[in-house]
Design a protein around this motif. Sequence first.
Motif, mmCIF file in Angstrom:
data_model
loop_
_atom_site.group_PDB
_atom_site.id
_atom_site.type_symbol
_atom_site.label_atom_id
_atom_site.label_comp_id
_atom_site.label_asym_id
_atom_site.label_seq_id
_atom_site.Cartn_x
_atom_site.Cartn_y
_atom_site.Cartn_z
ATOM 1 N N TYR A 80 39.779 26.325 0.283
ATOM 2 C CA TYR A 80 40.435 27.020 1.392
ATOM 3 C C TYR A 80 41.081 25.983 2.315
ATOM 4 N N ASP A 81 42.340 26.202 2.672
ATOM 5 C CA ASP A 81 43.024 25.208 3.491
ATOM 6 C C ASP A 81 43.543 25.757 4.823
ATOM 7 N N SER A 122 37.533 12.817 -2.201
ATOM 8 C CA SER A 122 37.524 14.193 -1.688
ATOM 9 C C SER A 122 36.851 14.169 -0.318
ATOM 10 N N SER A 123 36.666 15.344 0.268
ATOM 11 C CA SER A 123 36.013 15.428 1.580
ATOM 12 C C SER A 123 34.501 15.238 1.494
ATOM 13 N N ASP A 153 42.895 11.520 7.530
ATOM 14 C CA ASP A 153 42.413 12.245 6.350
ATOM 15 C C ASP A 153 41.541 11.420 5.409
ATOM 16 N N LYS A 212 39.591 14.585 11.107
ATOM 17 C CA LYS A 212 40.668 15.391 10.529
ATOM 18 C C LYS A 212 41.560 15.952 11.636
ATOM 19 N N THR A 216 41.974 26.722 7.736
ATOM 20 C CA THR A 216 40.692 26.759 8.436
ATOM 21 C C THR A 216 40.808 26.148 9.828
ATOM 22 N N THR A 235 36.561 23.925 2.670
ATOM 23 C CA THR A 235 37.516 22.928 2.168
ATOM 24 C C THR A 235 37.198 22.570 0.721
ATOM 25 N N ALA A 263 33.248 24.695 7.635
ATOM 26 C CA ALA A 263 34.606 24.172 7.432
ATOM 27 C C ALA A 263 34.655 23.219 6.240
ATOM 28 N N TRP A 268 35.211 16.546 10.791
ATOM 29 C CA TRP A 268 36.214 17.478 11.304
ATOM 30 C C TRP A 268 36.975 16.874 12.487
#
Length: 280
Positions: free
Chosen positions: A257-258, A7-8, A115, A110, A260, A253, A249, A107
């Motif tokens: 929420y995508d 994941s992030s 990713d 990204k 952004t 995420t 952000a 960020w």
Amino acid sequence: MSLKVPSSLVSVEWLYRNLADKDLVILNATLPKVAANNKAALQENQIKKAIFFDIKKTFSDVNAQFPNTVLPAKEFEVEAQKLGVNTTSCIVVYDEHGIYSSPRAWWLFKTMGFDNVAVLDGGLPAWKKAEFPTVLKEQTQKTLGDFKAKYRAHLFKDYKQVLENIQSQQQLVIDARSSARFTAEELEPRPEVKNGHIPNSKNLPFTKVLTDGHLASKSKLQTTFKEFVSKDKALIFSCGTGITACILALAATVAGYDKTSVYDGSWTEWGSLPDLPTEK
């Protein structure tokens, strides 16, 4: 198969388990906090394999009018290659405060179309608390990587887009600065910058999405953002200079929420340009 982040946001336990992986790249993206003692903010030790990711001097446009302006994609690509980043790399970014400047590096990658990158939850303090090993900082010889940047322009906004949005309100601007700065009860640290906030924007201080240097739980983040906006609404995050906006952000995420983006110039730009409207 190359290593992938789940994941992030990854835990120190996950990073420790994968420390020996050949594709793992660990980046230390520490910035001193605003108004903090610079020497006190820097640690002598680092996580093994860590490479310094210099947000200020290398991965920002130093010739830009405002601080922390995003680099052109080609320049970012060249500098990332110098750090040994490959197209097959798995990147984990941390900072020495817990979570502060590391989301900015996340960020940026990204935005450059990469990713397979995550922020280390809790950063170096969490790593040390878990009693995982550290080494003295040193300059390490790096092999040139083959990283390729594919710029995603929609992830950054400029002041013209934010200005247009005041009328259209297609996106909600959320400001990560403190409530006192948002309402102009506290003056901006830069005397040349006006006080207040962008019209129609909402305030969510970045500290509200953190708990003891870690990102708050997914359920808590979902509750926090639900108070502001539904998941189908696009969001623009702003702050002082584009650093802590990236914390929001990351939090958004993780909360699911995508839609952004980050206002790159943030309040330093907005409050410096004479013809832009402000509220208090």
